[in-house]
Enzyme design. Sequence first.
Site, PDB file in Angstrom:
ATOM      1  N   GLU A  19      21.311  -5.346   2.964  1.00 54.89           N
ATOM      2  CA  GLU A  19      22.415  -5.761   4.119  1.00 54.89           C
ATOM      3  C   GLU A  19      23.836  -5.561   3.445  1.00 54.89           C
ATOM      4  O   GLU A  19      24.436  -5.006   4.441  1.00 54.89           O
ATOM      5  CB  GLU A  19      22.141  -7.460   4.403  1.00 54.89           C
ATOM      6  CG  GLU A  19      22.942  -8.002   5.731  1.00 54.89           C
ATOM      7  CD  GLU A  19      22.800  -9.286   5.652  1.00 54.89           C
ATOM      8  OE1 GLU A  19      23.023  -9.711   6.835  1.00 54.89           O
ATOM      9  OE2 GLU A  19      22.601  -9.893   4.549  1.00 54.89           O
ATOM     10  N   ARG A  79      19.465  -9.058   0.766  1.00 52.08           N
ATOM     11  CA  ARG A  79      20.849  -9.189   0.944  1.00 52.08           C
ATOM     12  C   ARG A  79      21.664  -8.029   0.557  1.00 52.08           C
ATOM     13  O   ARG A  79      22.627  -7.591   0.829  1.00 52.08           O
ATOM     14  CB  ARG A  79      20.936 -10.564   0.494  1.00 52.08           C
ATOM     15  CG  ARG A  79      20.661 -11.786   1.097  1.00 52.08           C
ATOM     16  CD  ARG A  79      21.367 -11.912   2.591  1.00 52.08           C
ATOM     17  NE  ARG A  79      21.042 -13.255   3.136  1.00 52.08           N
ATOM     18  CZ  ARG A  79      20.257 -13.094   4.171  1.00 52.08           C
ATOM     19  NH1 ARG A  79      19.732 -11.939   4.660  1.00 52.08           N
ATOM     20  NH2 ARG A  79      19.625 -14.293   4.696  1.00 52.08           N
ATOM     21  N   SER A 133      27.562   9.027  -9.026  1.00 51.94           N
ATOM     22  CA  SER A 133      26.284   9.165  -9.620  1.00 51.94           C
ATOM     23  C   SER A 133      25.380   8.012  -9.810  1.00 51.94           C
ATOM     24  O   SER A 133      25.999   7.129 -10.310  1.00 51.94           O
ATOM     25  CB  SER A 133      26.656   9.944 -10.851  1.00 51.94           C
ATOM     26  OG  SER A 133      25.328  10.079 -11.823  1.00 51.94           O
TER      27      SER A 133
END
Length: 146
Positions: free
Chosen positions: A90, A87, A113
């Site tokens: 995704e 997830r 960074s």
Amino acid sequence: MTREELTEAIILAKKNKGLSWEDIAAHLEMGVVWVTSACFGNNSMPEAPATKLCSLLELPDQAMTTLMEYPTKSWGRDVPQDPLIYRLYEAVGIYGTSIKEVVQEKFGDGIMSAIDFSIDIDKEENPNGDRVIIVLNGKFLPYKTW
């Protein structure tokens, strides 16, 4: 002692002592996500917290050296199968270009960074279902021109 053997020993000791990652991080006086990452072999741990960790978890002598070794930072290129990790993958896959666009609109052409960086994870209780709050806090680094 390999990193894999060390991680296994840490998880076993953590479980046997009934400790959470929060407990361990508090004992080391460091951030929970960073401590967990170092215990999983993704960061090298400085000597002082490595000493505290080895003492707290009663780890073997070889653990100290392995904890302090510089890791090679890499991860698999396959799509993650763990549902929680997937997830996150995704979310970045779907929103990554939008996040990039907004960051660059606010800061200019550059990156966030992952070295001068921290992660905080919180829980927000909500009657419609508890919420996971993940804050990525990284220094902005503009691209140089020359």
